[in-house]
Design a protein around this motif. Structure first.
Motif, PDB file in Angstrom:
ATOM      1  N   ALA A 195       0.996  -1.967   0.050  1.00 13.68           N
ATOM      2  CA  ALA A 195       0.400   0.088  -0.088  1.00 13.68           C
ATOM      3  C   ALA A 195       0.706   0.691   0.029  1.00 13.68           C
ATOM      4  N   VAL A 196       0.409   2.351  -0.664  1.00  5.74           N
ATOM      5  CA  VAL A 196       1.066   3.602  -0.555  1.00  5.74           C
ATOM      6  C   VAL A 196      -0.321   4.035   1.406  1.00  5.74           C
ATOM      7  N   ALA A 237      11.739   9.339   6.271  1.00  4.63           N
ATOM      8  CA  ALA A 237      11.782  10.618   5.617  1.00  4.63           C
ATOM      9  C   ALA A 237       9.998  11.026   5.747  1.00  4.63           C
ATOM     10  N   MET A 238       9.083   9.847   5.684  1.00  4.90           N
ATOM     11  CA  MET A 238       7.392  10.247   6.219  1.00  4.90           C
ATOM     12  C   MET A 238       7.545  10.560   7.249  1.00  4.90           C
ATOM     13  N   MET A 239       8.626  10.701   8.787  1.00  5.04           N
ATOM     14  CA  MET A 239       8.451  10.956   9.922  1.00  5.04           C
ATOM     15  C   MET A 239       8.473  12.458   9.852  1.00  5.04           C
ATOM     16  N   VAL A 240       9.684  12.746   9.636  1.00  5.52           N
ATOM     17  CA  VAL A 240      10.259  14.598   9.057  1.00  5.52           C
ATOM     18  C   VAL A 240       8.881  14.913   7.904  1.00  5.52           C
ATOM     19  N   LEU A 264       5.034   6.025   1.962  1.00  7.78           N
ATOM     20  CA  LEU A 264       6.188   5.428   1.312  1.00  7.78           C
ATOM     21  C   LEU A 264       4.623   4.445   0.821  1.00  7.78           C
ATOM     22  N   ILE A 265       5.945   3.265   0.206  1.00  6.06           N
ATOM     23  CA  ILE A 265       4.969   2.141   0.240  1.00  6.06           C
ATOM     24  C   ILE A 265       5.873   1.182   0.369  1.00  6.06           C
TER      25      ILE A 265
END
Length: 342
Positions: free
Chosen positions: A125-126, A184-187, A193-194
Motif C-alpha cells: 500500500a501507499v 523520511a515520512m516521519m519528518v 511511502l510504499i
C-alpha cells in the motif's frame, strides 16, 4: 490426506554448528526454544518479530506445534530474500518469506518451494499521514513517495499507478531503504511511502501520534500472494511427514490466533527486543487477519490456496519484471500439503 513416512536427512555440519550456537545464545540469535517433547525444528521469520508473526508464538505457547510432534525454534530474519537463501542452504528447516522473493530466487536456482501461502492478499500500500490531504489515488499526482528499489512493492508500483489511472511520471519516487523510508515520512521529507500496511503503518502511527491512510494495491484490483512457509526441495521429497505436520500445525496456529488475538500477542511478550509495543503488535495482527484469504479462499483453512490465485500472482510478477517468464505453478509450489496446486 494420506500419512507419509520417511527418514529425515541429516543436516550439514554448518547447520548443526549454527543450531548449536543458537541453542547456547538464543537471546543473541533472536530465537525462542520450542517447549516440551517433539522433533526440534527451526523456522526463520522474514524479519524481526512483529504482529503478523503472533500465530507462531501462540502456536508454541498453546502446545499446538508440540501436539504435532514439533519443538519449534523461531529465529528472526533480515528480509525474505535472505530467508529463501538460508533455507536453500539448509541453515533452517523452514522459512517464512514473501512469495515474490521466493519466486525470484527459485528462478535464480535456489532449491526451495512454497508449501503454503498464508498471507494471500498483498499488504502492499501507499501509506500517508491522513492530515496530508491525500485521500485517494488521484491525490498522489505531484507528490513524492519513498520506495525501495528492487523489492516487490516497488516493482509492482507502476502496475498500481496504471490501475488507478496515473502515469509513473505523475509521482516522484525517492529510493530509500526500509528504515530510511519510515524516517523520511516521519519528518516530512516525503509525502508517503510504499510498503506493508499491516507492518509499517501501525508503527508509524504509534511513533508519530498521527493517523495513517492506506491506499491499498488490492483496492485497485492489483493483488498477489505475500508471506508463507517455504522448505528445501530435499526436505519436501525426503521428509514429507515433517512438512505435513509443520503445515498442519501452522494452519491450526493461525486459526487459533484469529480466535483469540489478545492471547496470540501476549505469547510474543519478551521474545525479541526489536518488537514494538503490545498495542502495536495487536493492531498489526488484527490488520493481518483480513489478508489470510482471497475472494476464492474466504472461509477456508489458513494456508489453503486456489490455483487461479497462484496463476495471477505469477503473471502479475512476470508483468512487473520480477520474473523473466510466467512459469508453471509447480515450479514454485508443492500443493500436496494444503491443496491449491494445478
Amino acid at each position: 490426506m494420506p500419512v507419509r513416512t520417511s527418514a529425515r536427512p541429516a543436516r550439514s555440519t554448518g547447520t548443526a554448528l549454527l543450531a548449536g550456537a543458537c541453542a547456547l545464545a538464543l537471546a543473541a540469535c533472536g530465537g525462542q526454544d520450542g517447549p516440551g517433547d517433539g522433533e526440534r525444528v527451526t523456522l526463520q521469520l522474514n524479519w524481526y518479530p512483529y504482529g503478523e508473526h503472533a500465530a507462531f508464538y501462540h502456536g508454541v505457547a498453546e502446545g499446538i506445534y508440540e501436539k504435532h510432534g514439533i519443538a519449534l525454534t523461531i529465529e528472526a530474519g533480515q528480509g525474505s530474500a535472505r530467508v529463501v537463501q538460508a533455507v536453500g542452504q539448509r541453515d533452517f528447516d523452514f522459512g517464512w518469506a514473501d512469495t515474490p522473493a521466493l519466486l525470484a530466487n527459485v528462478d535464480q536456482g535456489v532449491d526451495v518451494r512454497s508449501v503454503g501461502v498464508y498471507l494471500q492478499s498483498t499488504p502492499s500500500a501507499v501509506q500517508v499521514f491522513s492530515d496530508t490531504g491525500i485521500r485517494e489515488p488521484e491525490d498522489l499526482r505531484g507528490r513524492t513517495i519513498a520506495v525501495s528499489a528492487g523489492d516487490a512493492v516497488t516493482l509492482t508500483f507502476p502496475l498500481y499507478l496504471d490501475a488507478v489511472g496515473l502515469a509513473e511520471s505523475d509521482v516522484t519516487q525517492q529510493n530509500l531503504d526500509s528504515a530510511g523510508k519510515n524516517a523520511a515520512m516521519m519528518v516530512g521529507r516525503v509525502d508517503g511511502l510504499i510498503g506493508f500496511a499491516h507492518d509499517q503503518g501501525p508503527k508509524i502511527a504509534d511513533e508519530s501520534g498521527r493517523d495513517v491512510t492506506y491506499l491499498r494495491y488490492s483496492d485497485a484490483g492489483l493483488n498477489f500472494f505475500s508471506n508463507g512457509l517455504i522448505a528445501h526441495n530435499t526436505t519436501i521429497a525426503d521428509d514429507p511427514d515433517l512438512v505435513e505436520r509443520m503445515v498442519a500445525a501452522t494452519t491450526e496456529a493461525f486459526t487459533a490466533a484469529q480466535e483469540d488475538p489478545e492471547a496470540a500477542v501476549e505469547a510474543m511478550a519478551g521474545k525479541n527486543p526489536q518488537m514494538p509495543s503490545a498495542e502495536v503488535l495487536l493492531q498489526q495482527w488484527q490488520e493481518t487477519i483480513p489478508l489470510l484469504s482471497t475472494d476464492r479462499t474466504e472461509g477456508g483453512a489458513p494456508g489453503a490456496t486456489d490455483p487461479a490465485d497462484w496463476r495471477n500472482t505469477i503473471e502479475v510478477l512476470a508483468e512487473a519484471g520480477l520474473l523473466d517468464e510466467a512459469r508453471e505453478t509447480d515450479a514454485y509450489f508443492d500443493g500436496s500439503f494444503t491443496g491449491g496446486g494445478e
